[in-house]
Design a protein around this motif. Structure first.
Motif, PDB file in Angstrom:
ATOM      1  N   ASP A 120       0.850  -1.195   0.000  1.00 35.32           N
ATOM      2  CA  ASP A 120       0.000   0.000   0.000  1.00 35.32           C
ATOM      3  C   ASP A 120       0.881   1.239   0.000  1.00 35.32           C
ATOM      4  N   CYS A 154      -0.310  -0.814  -5.106  1.00 36.82           N
ATOM      5  CA  CYS A 154      -1.602  -0.433  -4.528  1.00 36.82           C
ATOM      6  C   CYS A 154      -1.535   1.023  -4.071  1.00 36.82           C
ATOM      7  N   ASN A 156      -3.229   3.634  -2.948  1.00 38.39           N
ATOM      8  CA  ASN A 156      -4.563   3.769  -2.377  1.00 38.39           C
ATOM      9  C   ASN A 156      -4.947   5.188  -1.995  1.00 38.39           C
ATOM     10  N   TYR A 157      -3.988   5.959  -1.553  1.00 36.28           N
ATOM     11  CA  TYR A 157      -4.312   7.258  -0.934  1.00 36.28           C
ATOM     12  C   TYR A 157      -3.469   8.337  -1.591  1.00 36.28           C
ATOM     13  N   ASN A 259     -13.512  -5.851  -3.762  1.00 36.02           N
ATOM     14  CA  ASN A 259     -12.112  -6.009  -4.151  1.00 36.02           C
ATOM     15  C   ASN A 259     -11.651  -7.433  -3.870  1.00 36.02           C
ATOM     16  N   PRO A 276      -9.469   5.700  -0.146  1.00 36.70           N
ATOM     17  CA  PRO A 276     -10.453   4.624  -0.006  1.00 36.70           C
ATOM     18  C   PRO A 276     -11.462   4.949   1.072  1.00 36.70           C
TER      19      PRO A 276
END
Length: 306
Positions: A120, A154, A156-157, A259, A276
């Protein structure tokens, strides 16, 4: 002493939600207040003798379960290998236009990974160009599916340099911020941590890690691409990409798509962030944590108070 005992239990309770034992030093880092080391050690000894917490070698936990220690040790070793991969991933992603900082986040930033773990990543972009950067990076991510390496990317943010302060301020977000492992963009993360100094209200003992990040180098192709979009067209394109992405994610959420971990796909979208938003995850986790702490204090009121 009673307050210190409560805070030790609360710290262990937070990580108990993730079945993650802590060392003495880690408990100190995540306490919500500062205490004298001698007083802290006395409180820890009292809690162990009362069997409110359990010690296995150098680890402490609320559960009398030695398997948790083996689980953590295995997870730490797996994380050590994955962090090395994550640094290589950062070397690739920092080359994308408008990317100013990259950090490891999630469980990997707490030095834990298992066979199902992803890498992540927390991304900081240039102001008002988050959606151009994100779109290019996610187009690249689609190619990684061809070689079965999508779990390495990944992203994600995302936030941009115009809005570095994290809006939600609670124990969960404070923990996530202070445990980030910056791998690219040292000055960018210095600014980010300054903007999020509010975390000291929750975790005053934790020192955030800037030195783990590399300095940004000039990349000719990256600079040329940014020059092409540093104009009115770039403004319009960034806005358009945000609207397209928001529409697609809303559709995924409405269709109740999941997911790979079986979690509903959802994303919070804004001009300056993309993050997310899986089924009120923050609220549910904090609620579990607060319930666990309340139960501990009620069930062990006499031992904690003395």
């Amino acid at each position: 002493m009673a307050e210190l005992k409560k805070n030790i239990l609360a710290t262990l309770a937070y990580f108990d939600v993730f079945n993650y034992p802590l060392t003495r030093e880690e408990i100190c880092l995540f306490l919500p207040a500062k205490y004298e080391p001698m007083l802290f050690d006395v409180a820890m000894a009292c809690l162990v003798s009362c069997r409110l917490i359990y010690r296995f070698d150098k680890f402490y936990t609320l559960k009398n379960d030695p398997y948790l220690i083996q689980r953590r040790n295995d997870g730490n070793q797996k994380a050590f290998e994955m962090i090395k991969v994550a640094r290589k991933v950062g070397d690739i992603l920092i080359r994308f236009p408008y990317v100013r900082g990259i950090a490891i986040s999630g469980s990997l930033s707490k030095n834990y990974a298992d066979e199902g773990s992803d890498i992540d990543l927390f991304i900081i972009t240039a102001a008002n160009r988050l959606w151009i950067a994100r779109t290019l990076m996610h187009c690249f991510k689609k190619l990684t599916f061809l070689v079965n390496r999508e779990h390495y990317f990944c992203m994600n943010y995302y936030i941009d340099e115009q809005q570095l302060e994290i809006a939600e301020k609670n124990i969960y977000t404070a923990t996530e911020v202070v445990t980030l492992i910056p791998i690219q963009g040292d000055t960018t993360f210095a600014d980010f941590f300054t903007a999020n100094a509010w975390t000291r209200n929750y975790l005053p003992n934790h020192i955030m890690r800037v030195s783990t990040a590399k300095s940004l180098n000039k990349i000719v192709l990256k600079g040329m691409t940014e020059w092409l979009f540093n104009n009115r067209f770039g403004d319009v394109l960034d806005d358009r990409l945000m609207k397209i992405t928001a529409g697609r994610w809303n559709q995924k959420t409405q269709q109740k798509r999941l997911n790979n971990h079986g979690i509903l796909l959802a994303m919070a979208v804004d001009k300056h962030y993309a993050k997310p938003d899986p089924e009120n995850f923050q609220y549910k986790l904090i609620s579990r944590y607060e319930t666990k702490v309340a139960q501990l204090l009620v069930e062990n009121h006499h031992s904690v108070a003395n």
